[in-house]
Design an enzyme around this catalytic site. Sequence first.
Site, PDB file in Angstrom:
ATOM      1  CB  THR A  21       4.036   0.246 -11.071  1.00  0.00           C
ATOM      2  OG1 THR A  21       2.497  -0.350 -11.725  1.00  0.00           O
ATOM      3  CG2 THR A  21       2.520   1.352  -9.788  1.00  0.00           C
ATOM      4  NE  ARG A  69      -4.670  -6.545 -15.223  1.00  0.00           N
ATOM      5  CZ  ARG A  69      -3.782  -5.663 -14.852  1.00  0.00           C
ATOM      6  NH1 ARG A  69      -2.966  -4.121 -14.482  1.00  0.00           N
ATOM      7  NH2 ARG A  69      -2.757  -6.445 -13.655  1.00  0.00           N
ATOM      8  N   GLY A  71      -6.154  -2.851 -12.611  1.00  0.00           N
ATOM      9  CA  GLY A  71      -4.526  -3.781 -11.947  1.00  0.00           C
ATOM     10  C   GLY A  71      -5.020  -3.451 -10.610  1.00  0.00           C
ATOM     11  CG  ASP A  72      -1.825  -3.463  -7.662  1.00  0.00           C
ATOM     12  OD1 ASP A  72      -1.557  -3.686  -8.861  1.00  0.00           O
ATOM     13  OD2 ASP A  72      -0.445  -3.722  -7.082  1.00  0.00           O
ATOM     14  CB  THR A  87       5.445  -2.103  -8.711  1.00  0.00           C
ATOM     15  OG1 THR A  87       5.184  -2.167  -9.784  1.00  0.00           O
ATOM     16  CG2 THR A  87       6.896  -1.738  -7.921  1.00  0.00           C
ATOM     17  N   GLY A  88       4.103  -4.279  -9.559  1.00  0.00           N
ATOM     18  CA  GLY A  88       4.584  -5.847  -9.587  1.00  0.00           C
ATOM     19  C   GLY A  88       3.039  -6.287 -10.409  1.00  0.00           C
ATOM     20  N   GLY A 103      -0.338  -7.752 -10.815  1.00  0.00           N
ATOM     21  CA  GLY A 103      -1.206  -6.634  -9.485  1.00  0.00           C
ATOM     22  C   GLY A 103      -2.147  -7.530  -8.945  1.00  0.00           C
TER      23      GLY A 103
HETATM   24  N1  ASP Z   1       0.392  -3.486 -10.131  1.00  0.00           N
HETATM   25  C1  ASP Z   1       0.352  -3.063 -11.792  1.00  0.00           C
HETATM   26  C2  ASP Z   1      -0.626  -2.914 -12.728  1.00  0.00           C
HETATM   27  O1  ASP Z   1      -0.725  -5.291 -11.942  1.00  0.00           O
HETATM   28  C3  ASP Z   1       1.247  -3.153 -12.557  1.00  0.00           C
HETATM   29  C4  ASP Z   1       2.858  -2.234 -11.993  1.00  0.00           C
HETATM   30  O2  ASP Z   1       3.265  -2.362 -11.160  1.00  0.00           O
HETATM   31  O3  ASP Z   1       3.805  -2.325 -12.883  1.00  0.00           O
HETATM   32  O4  ASP Z   1      -1.117  -2.759 -13.215  1.00  0.00           O
END
Ligand code: ASP
Length: 344
Positions: A209, A237, A239-240, A260-261, A263
Amino acid sequence: MKNIFFISILTLLSCSENKLGLEKNKTHNFGIVIHGGAGTILKENMSDEMELQYRNALKTAIKVGHEILKNGGTSQLAVEKSINILEDSPLFNSGKGAVLNSYGFAELDASFMNGKSLKAGAVSGARKIKNPISAAIKVMENSPHVMLSGNGADQFAEQQGLEIVNSDYFITKRRKRNLEKVKLREVNAKKISNKLNYDEFYKSQLFGTVGCVALDKHGNLAAGTSTGGMTNKKWNRIGDAPIIGAGTYANNLTCAVSSTGWGEFFIRTVAAFNISALMEYKNLKIEDASSLVINDKIGKLGGNGGVIAIDNKGNVAMEMNTPGMYRAHMNSEGKLLVKIYKDE
Ligand code: ASP
């Protein structure tokens, strides 16, 4: 008598002019931080050429935002323009080069928050918007809502005059290969046990992200995040990244944050808002608040990822509990830091 009166008026005017002049020149410390995703980014898996490409892309993106801030532009514009560069780069998981869902196309999420007005905008599950962060800003500025999703988000962006592309635009060979690999792992995992262990499955994903946080010369903060989410995602789905308070948060009283991570964990811990709240209610420093949320809250639940954050004085945090996070920081003096691995 008349003369004395005129002299006093002139002195008064020149004093207030000086005062105004001083105020005009008085500028706030400024700064900008970007990320290009956190995850299992290891030196041994990275070719020198790939590493250079990432470092150069981060450098190009942050310089665009820094230039805007240096010239007195707003943190909102700096965040948008730096993220646009990362969205257009096929290296990152946003815009072109976003990861593919289980059906083989990109579904894009993005959000933006303005720390002065506390206004925010977001899009989720968009399929045709070339630069989702710009659409999130349009939602904030030109709609009565905070989040638009799917077809509606695409239609709104088109009505706003943003660039609309065919869904093929986002797809790269690299992401197609990733999707095949992840699908194969999913099939194999299902063969071993009937119930797929999603935890193991998602933990090993490379994220990617993009996000940006900035403080401008006027003392205003802004934050933005843009992503394709997670490879092989199903069932629309979300995410965050498009969720204000989880993936993105900004408040002039405290800080601006982009996450990022994995989510789901950032949603459950309301990660970005939590960092701001710890600063506002508990007086924590930005590094301590970020570390607490990433390590004590997300880490303890079994999640992983990272955040970038900048406070209203220009102090920054780039915290992660993964082996790496693509990231860069530039301060008022133009000092540039570009980092990839955790212990760099
Ligand atoms: N946080 C993002 C999600 O869960 C993914 C990412 O950070 O790469 O959609």
